[in-house]
Scaffold this motif. Structure first.
Motif, PDB file in Angstrom:
ATOM      1  N   GLY A 222       0.782  -1.227   0.000  1.00  0.00           N
ATOM      2  CA  GLY A 222       0.000   0.000   0.000  1.00  0.00           C
ATOM      3  C   GLY A 222       0.811   1.272   0.000  1.00  0.00           C
ATOM      4  N   LEU A 223       2.052   1.257   0.506  1.00  0.00           N
ATOM      5  CA  LEU A 223       2.785   2.504   0.649  1.00  0.00           C
ATOM      6  C   LEU A 223       3.255   3.050  -0.690  1.00  0.00           C
ATOM      7  CD1 LEU A 223       4.921   1.975   3.855  1.00  0.00           C
ATOM      8  CD2 LEU A 223       2.605   2.833   3.612  1.00  0.00           C
ATOM      9  N   LEU A 224       3.551   2.171  -1.629  1.00  0.00           N
ATOM     10  CA  LEU A 224       4.023   2.631  -2.924  1.00  0.00           C
ATOM     11  C   LEU A 224       3.029   2.254  -4.016  1.00  0.00           C
ATOM     12  CD1 LEU A 224       7.804   1.721  -2.622  1.00  0.00           C
ATOM     13  CD2 LEU A 224       6.686   3.878  -2.133  1.00  0.00           C
ATOM     14  N   ARG A 225       1.783   2.134  -3.635  1.00  0.00           N
ATOM     15  CA  ARG A 225       0.749   1.682  -4.558  1.00  0.00           C
ATOM     16  C   ARG A 225       0.516   2.695  -5.680  1.00  0.00           C
ATOM     17  NH1 ARG A 225      -3.158   0.947  -0.919  1.00  0.00           N
ATOM     18  NH2 ARG A 225      -2.640  -1.223  -0.670  1.00  0.00           N
ATOM     19  N   GLY A 226       0.367   2.167  -6.892  1.00  0.00           N
ATOM     20  CA  GLY A 226      -0.094   3.003  -7.993  1.00  0.00           C
ATOM     21  C   GLY A 226       0.962   3.854  -8.648  1.00  0.00           C
ATOM     22  N   ALA A 227       2.231   3.670  -8.319  1.00  0.00           N
ATOM     23  CA  ALA A 227       3.260   4.504  -8.941  1.00  0.00           C
ATOM     24  C   ALA A 227       3.491   4.058 -10.373  1.00  0.00           C
ATOM     25  CB  ALA A 227       4.558   4.409  -8.153  1.00  0.00           C
ATOM     26  N   ARG A 228       3.666   5.016 -11.275  1.00  0.00           N
ATOM     27  CA  ARG A 228       4.064   4.699 -12.632  1.00  0.00           C
ATOM     28  C   ARG A 228       5.070   5.754 -13.062  1.00  0.00           C
ATOM     29  NH1 ARG A 228       0.556   7.509 -16.328  1.00  0.00           N
ATOM     30  NH2 ARG A 228      -0.986   8.706 -15.192  1.00  0.00           N
ATOM     31  N   ARG A 229       6.044   5.344 -13.841  1.00  0.00           N
ATOM     32  CA  ARG A 229       7.165   6.229 -14.140  1.00  0.00           C
ATOM     33  C   ARG A 229       6.877   7.074 -15.389  1.00  0.00           C
ATOM     34  NH1 ARG A 229      11.569   5.440 -11.206  1.00  0.00           N
ATOM     35  NH2 ARG A 229      11.621   3.603  -9.870  1.00  0.00           N
ATOM     36  N   ILE A 230       7.028   8.379 -15.231  1.00  0.00           N
ATOM     37  CA  ILE A 230       6.928   9.308 -16.345  1.00  0.00           C
ATOM     38  C   ILE A 230       8.270  10.021 -16.425  1.00  0.00           C
ATOM     39  CG2 ILE A 230       5.690  11.278 -17.311  1.00  0.00           C
ATOM     40  CD1 ILE A 230       3.894   8.893 -16.873  1.00  0.00           C
ATOM     41  N   PHE A 231       8.986   9.870 -17.508  1.00  0.00           N
ATOM     42  CA  PHE A 231      10.321  10.452 -17.617  1.00  0.00           C
ATOM     43  C   PHE A 231      10.258  11.813 -18.299  1.00  0.00           C
ATOM     44  CE2 PHE A 231      12.660   6.909 -16.066  1.00  0.00           C
ATOM     45  CZ  PHE A 231      11.869   5.816 -16.364  1.00  0.00           C
TER      46      PHE A 231
ATOM     47  N   ASP B  92       2.665   7.031   2.263  1.00  0.00           N
ATOM     48  CA  ASP B  92       1.280   7.140   1.807  1.00  0.00           C
ATOM     49  C   ASP B  92       0.495   5.892   2.196  1.00  0.00           C
ATOM     50  OD1 ASP B  92      -0.477   6.980  -1.308  1.00  0.00           O
ATOM     51  OD2 ASP B  92      -0.929   8.293   0.392  1.00  0.00           O
ATOM     52  N   PRO B  93       0.270   5.660   3.497  1.00  0.00           N
ATOM     53  CA  PRO B  93      -0.458   4.459   3.922  1.00  0.00           C
ATOM     54  C   PRO B  93      -1.928   4.536   3.547  1.00  0.00           C
ATOM     55  CG  PRO B  93      -0.153   5.924   5.782  1.00  0.00           C
ATOM     56  CD  PRO B  93       0.606   6.541   4.632  1.00  0.00           C
ATOM     57  N   GLN B  94      -2.520   3.363   3.346  1.00  0.00           N
ATOM     58  CA  GLN B  94      -3.931   3.259   3.001  1.00  0.00           C
ATOM     59  C   GLN B  94      -4.698   2.660   4.183  1.00  0.00           C
ATOM     60  OE1 GLN B  94      -4.917   4.558  -0.068  1.00  0.00           O
ATOM     61  NE2 GLN B  94      -2.763   5.206  -0.003  1.00  0.00           N
ATOM     62  N   PRO B  95      -6.020   2.884   4.249  1.00  0.00           N
ATOM     63  CA  PRO B  95      -6.800   2.431   5.407  1.00  0.00           C
ATOM     64  C   PRO B  95      -6.626   0.964   5.769  1.00  0.00           C
ATOM     65  CG  PRO B  95      -8.118   3.909   4.079  1.00  0.00           C
ATOM     66  CD  PRO B  95      -6.844   3.682   3.313  1.00  0.00           C
ATOM     67  N   GLY B  96      -6.423   0.077   4.802  1.00  0.00           N
ATOM     68  CA  GLY B  96      -6.306  -1.348   5.109  1.00  0.00           C
ATOM     69  C   GLY B  96      -4.908  -1.808   5.489  1.00  0.00           C
ATOM     70  N   ASP B  97      -3.919  -0.899   5.448  1.00  0.00           N
ATOM     71  CA  ASP B  97      -2.537  -1.295   5.742  1.00  0.00           C
ATOM     72  C   ASP B  97      -2.322  -1.511   7.236  1.00  0.00           C
ATOM     73  OD1 ASP B  97      -1.894  -1.141   3.076  1.00  0.00           O
ATOM     74  OD2 ASP B  97      -1.167   0.920   3.207  1.00  0.00           O
ATOM     75  N   SER B  98      -1.361  -2.362   7.560  1.00  0.00           N
ATOM     76  CA  SER B  98      -1.015  -2.604   8.964  1.00  0.00           C
ATOM     77  C   SER B  98      -0.362  -1.362   9.561  1.00  0.00           C
ATOM     78  CB  SER B  98      -0.044  -3.784   9.080  1.00  0.00           C
ATOM     79  OG  SER B  98      -0.638  -4.966   8.571  1.00  0.00           O
ATOM     80  N   PRO B  99      -0.645  -1.063  10.825  1.00  0.00           N
ATOM     81  CA  PRO B  99      -0.021   0.101  11.463  1.00  0.00           C
ATOM     82  C   PRO B  99       1.497  -0.054  11.531  1.00  0.00           C
ATOM     83  CG  PRO B  99      -1.863  -0.719  12.777  1.00  0.00           C
ATOM     84  CD  PRO B  99      -1.581  -1.755  11.724  1.00  0.00           C
ATOM     85  N   VAL B 100       2.209   1.044  11.358  1.00  0.00           N
ATOM     86  CA  VAL B 100       3.663   1.056  11.497  1.00  0.00           C
ATOM     87  C   VAL B 100       4.069   2.242  12.373  1.00  0.00           C
ATOM     88  CG1 VAL B 100       4.161  -0.084   9.299  1.00  0.00           C
ATOM     89  CG2 VAL B 100       3.958   2.423   9.386  1.00  0.00           C
TER      90      VAL B 100
ATOM     91  N   GLY C  26       6.262  13.844   1.245  1.00  0.00           N
ATOM     92  CA  GLY C  26       7.657  13.493   1.025  1.00  0.00           C
ATOM     93  C   GLY C  26       8.136  13.789  -0.382  1.00  0.00           C
ATOM     94  N   GLN C  27       7.219  13.998  -1.322  1.00  0.00           N
ATOM     95  CA  GLN C  27       7.615  14.233  -2.713  1.00  0.00           C
ATOM     96  C   GLN C  27       8.066  15.675  -2.945  1.00  0.00           C
ATOM     97  OE1 GLN C  27       4.016  12.596  -4.748  1.00  0.00           O
ATOM     98  NE2 GLN C  27       5.424  11.136  -5.674  1.00  0.00           N
ATOM     99  N   TRP C  28       8.621  15.927  -4.150  1.00  0.00           N
ATOM    100  CA  TRP C  28       9.110  17.245  -4.514  1.00  0.00           C
ATOM    101  C   TRP C  28       8.378  17.745  -5.755  1.00  0.00           C
ATOM    102  CZ3 TRP C  28      10.678  15.854  -9.271  1.00  0.00           C
ATOM    103  CH2 TRP C  28      11.358  14.641  -9.450  1.00  0.00           C
ATOM    104  N   VAL C  29       8.698  18.983  -6.131  1.00  0.00           N
ATOM    105  CA  VAL C  29       8.141  19.536  -7.366  1.00  0.00           C
ATOM    106  C   VAL C  29       9.258  20.025  -8.282  1.00  0.00           C
ATOM    107  CG1 VAL C  29       5.884  20.234  -6.492  1.00  0.00           C
ATOM    108  CG2 VAL C  29       7.817  21.822  -6.289  1.00  0.00           C
ATOM    109  N   ASP C  30       9.072  19.813  -9.596  1.00  0.00           N
ATOM    110  CA  ASP C  30       9.808  20.576 -10.598  1.00  0.00           C
ATOM    111  C   ASP C  30       9.224  21.980 -10.529  1.00  0.00           C
ATOM    112  OD1 ASP C  30      11.194  18.316 -11.544  1.00  0.00           O
ATOM    113  OD2 ASP C  30       9.622  17.856 -13.007  1.00  0.00           O
TER     114      ASP C  30
END
Length: 314
Positions: free
Chosen positions: A14-23, A166-174, A99-103
């Protein structure tokens, strides 16, 4: 502070869910020469034959497709060398993860800036704004922010980066340990604010992601260089026991203020400080100067922290 992101092979559901690379394409101002000037050693340390610009350093990082216009709606002095910008974002499809940045695209300037977002995704959702804290430097985008940027200045933004929480509601607590050096606090402060939003949502709604405790270790030369210190003290007061912080000061000669004294340690972050947090359900996020990241990463390995539980961004 958006530099080359190096994550040590980490995936939690869940923490890195849905990432896709755009160069970045050639039309984005420059042909990237990343491979010609940068190589990675076997331990993940980045070395460079010359100082690379932001687009080169981040050539292999995730980037969103959306580029949004934004207008400066607030400017404050965060420290003697750091300005904090508040930006109203025009595009409602513009989103980011803590945690992310911007161009950072400036009209009339060919050099693209790269700055870590220091506000929470929740602030963008609630008010349509995000914040950046930029240290004065000779780099043209930073110089523009400190010498020419004014209220209502218009810029363009694009989100990128593989360093986020980016935790999601169903993820285990950390539990989290955040370790910051200097202006490396920026993405970690965004994460800290996001965690405060998660705690607040959990308390108010009784559902959503159940966040564990968070400990921030923040190192700077002097207390005057600690960014967001009043905000951090406020978060500790708002979430006692859930959010805690230790400020580490390495070169202070003047007396430390009474307000900060209970939270300050003179000296660097040590093995003893970190060893008490080693546990299977703990994740570690580090951001700061490369030598600090390498030192802390080695220390974590020494005390038995699994490599796949450590994230860092240089």
């Amino acid at each position: 502070m958006a530099h080359a992101t190096v994550c040590v092979g980490f995936t939690v559901s869940g923490l890195l869910r849905g990432a896709r690379r755009i160069f970045v394409t050639q039309s984005a101002l420059t042909v990237l020469r990343h491979s010609a000037f940068c190589y990675c050693t076997v331990n993940g340390t980045i070395k460079s034959k010359r100082k690379m610009d932001h687009l080169e350093r981040t050539a292999n990082n995730f980037r969103q497709e959306v580029i949004s216009q934004a207008k400066v709606c607030g400017i404050t002095k965060e420290s003697e060398t750091v300005k904090r910008l508040r930006l109203a974002v025009a595009d409602k499809d513009f989103t980011f993860k803590a945690g992310q940045w911007v161009d950072f695209f400036i009209p009339g300037l060919s050099v693209v800036g790269g700055f870590s977002i220091c506000s929470s995704p929740g602030l963008l959702e609630r008010e349509g704004v995000l914040e950046l804290a930029v240290k004065h430097a000779d780099h043209p985008p930073a110089q523009w922010i400190h010498t020419k940027c004014a209220l209502d200045s218009e810029v363009a933004l694009r989100v990128g980066g593989d360093f986020f929480f980016d935790p999601q509601p169903g993820d285990s607590p950390v539990k989290l340990v955040l370790i910051a050096g200097g202006v490396g606090i920026n993405p970690l402060f965004s994460i800290l604010l996001h965690i405060a939003d998660l705690h607040g949502y959990q308390e108010g709604k009784g559902n959503g992601y159940k966040m564990g405790t968070v400990k921030l270790y923040y190192s700077a030369k002097k207390t005057s260089e600690l960014l967001f210190k009043q905000d951090i003290l406020g978060l500790m007061d708002a979430f006692p026991g859930k959010i805690t912080c230790r400020f580490h000061i390495t070169q202070q000669s003047s007396q430390i203020s009474e307000e900060l004294q209970p939270h300050v340690t003179e000296g660097r972050i040590s093995e003893k400080d970190l060893a008490k947090h080693v546990a299977e359900d703990t994740l570690w996020y580090i951001c700061g100067p490369p030598p600090m990241i390498e030192s802390v990463s080695t220390l974590l390995c020494t005390i038995g922290v699994p490599r796949d539980c450590v994230f860092f961004e240089k």
